[in-house]
Design an enzyme around this catalytic site. Sequence first.
Site, PDB file in Angstrom:
ATOM      1  N   HIS B  57     -26.930  20.155  22.497  1.00 10.96           N
ATOM      2  CA  HIS B  57     -25.660  19.812  21.844  1.00 10.96           C
ATOM      3  C   HIS B  57     -24.604  19.414  22.869  1.00 10.96           C
ATOM      4  CE1 HIS B  57     -27.468  21.517  18.308  1.00 10.96           C
ATOM      5  NE2 HIS B  57     -27.491  22.732  18.808  1.00 10.96           N
ATOM      6  N   HIS B 219     -29.290  20.236  14.089  1.00 11.56           N
ATOM      7  CA  HIS B 219     -30.653  20.319  14.610  1.00 11.56           C
ATOM      8  C   HIS B 219     -31.561  19.346  13.859  1.00 11.56           C
ATOM      9  CE1 HIS B 219     -28.640  24.267  14.843  1.00 11.56           C
ATOM     10  NE2 HIS B 219     -28.984  24.145  16.087  1.00 11.56           N
TER      11      HIS B 219
END
Lengths: 333, 333
Positions: B57, B219
């Site tokens: 991320h 995700h």
Amino acid sequence: MKKLINRPQDVVQDALAGVALAHGDRLKVHTAPDYIVRADAPLRGKVAIVSGGGSGHEPLHGGFVGRGMLDAACPGQIFTSPTPDQVLAATRAVDGGAGVLLIVKNYTGDVMNFEMAADLARDEGIVVESVVIDDDVALQDGRHTAGRRGVGATVLAEKICGAAAERRRPLAEVAELCRKVNAGARSMGVALTSCTVPMVGKPTLELGPDEIEFGVGIHGEPGRERRPAASAHDIVAALATAIVDDLPFGRGDRVLAFVNGLGGTPLLELYVVYNELHTLLASRGIVIARNLVGSYMTALDMAGCSITLLRLDDELAALWDAPVVTTGLRWGA
Amino acid sequence: MKKLINRPQDVVQDALAGVALAHGDRLKVHTAPDYIVRADAPLRGKVAIVSGGGSGHEPLHGGFVGRGMLDAACPGQIFTSPTPDQVLAATRAVDGGAGVLLIVKNYTGDVMNFEMAADLARDEGIVVESVVIDDDVALQDGRHTAGRRGVGATVLAEKICGAAAERRRPLAEVAELCRKVNAGARSMGVALTSCTVPMVGKPTLELGPDEIEFGVGIHGEPGRERRPAASAHDIVAALATAIVDDLPFGRGDRVLAFVNGLGGTPLLELYVVYNELHTLLASRGIVIARNLVGSYMTALDMAGCSITLLRLDDELAALWDAPVVTTGLRWGA
């Protein structure tokens, strides 16, 4: 083609409207002709710096307008040179009496249009210098270029010259510094995927699922050769060796290492690349004294990266460290 | 799968090595257990803030370690929670006697592991508070989550709480501020393409050439629904309406608008999105008083974006404006 856009022909205008709304406190976005300018321009007695080129490389160049970097940027349509009247209007808008430096990437259209604008500005009595950046070692001549293409060194030249101008160095010195950055910098890139130009709607470069384009240009134009996909270690070795051998960089050199994402590559991978680059350069006795890791000169949604090395001396390092306040690059007080 | 990596199982370690080499002047990267910490930690008398989560991320969370934001970040493997011993070690390393705030995104593994670490730290006499962020309006429960997922508000909470801690506000107040940010923020995202997890080697989400995933997770987990590709105007209308109606935000609200790229989307498109968002909010009488446009919380190479709105008051705006010096977010003196 899936993109976060409206009509393909409106992408640049829509994005510029977004920039104006997001950063109106610091930037002014002029339209027809299009240019982005520091809100406080012109600055009396300061050399002004103007750059520009096709859109699709953001944050280059509009994201580098601000204190310590550019005074104005001229965005063309996607991968299309800005017109002479854009560059002329921006030059007029930023001239504070100390002259204007145009930083131009070496692509045929850019060189021609910036040259024309420079001539027109000189006719109006503005003192203009122009420096062409051509740091890409991949090709001697490309699809859009006579000579080498201008890539990552552009970001470094804009930062370093911007700092010099902020210190009120005269135009001849700022232009000389720009030539020095260009002479001491070398770059090369690799594409894992093509970019897709909105008005075209399909990938510029056909790359198979296990192919990469070694030495790719920032418009998806072909590079040195098509190769099989490889590890970051091997890709960095190939890019860095081509760069190091070209100048050449040698034992004892202090460099600024710039690992640049091409738009579709996540930051995580850029740090993997940086790690490999550091190790390789250390083994050759080349010391990374400064670094920049991130997506600063992109090719729309292309996955891949470019590496730029710039040989540093104390002057360049100090100017690199000087404060910069833009939306794309920011540090210092 | 083409990525700038070496062995898929080494991606996080290789990237952390790159971070250590690139930013060793300001950050320390501890390995086994892995955490990234301010070089000047612990700071006596300052509340310390620790966050973390799965890698993939970036720049979240490691890129937000520094003055005015996080004291430490714990990177797990790709999309995998950090272990309790990582969080415990980071908590010990940053505790300066004023207590530690853990900022946790609402995913089952993260919540469990941060909770366990908090208990262990308390057993050692460290005062710990923990706040869970759950701002994603897309789903009530997800594949990895009980309740709503934690997304973009995490970045805002880390920035705002970091500023409060820097001003030496006590732990209870910093934690309360974190809850206030979470309560006043709502987010939603859209994916145009899937991400590909290196150890898996194929796309997480199967999206057709004309499909987008509306309400996607960071995700690549499914969102609200699969929809046909649409214009930026229509996508923003759908995202923003879901967000605005949820809190709800209303006429006269001042907000921070955060347009976040998911890793594979170029900045140019994010400004197109920002333009649409500004126009839509203006039509509802909602004023964007602050903004953040860029890729700050990504999902590897996913193309797409998320929008976060945070209701601002003078306190939150002042803390947002306070200086921050991290590799991912930087402004002020």
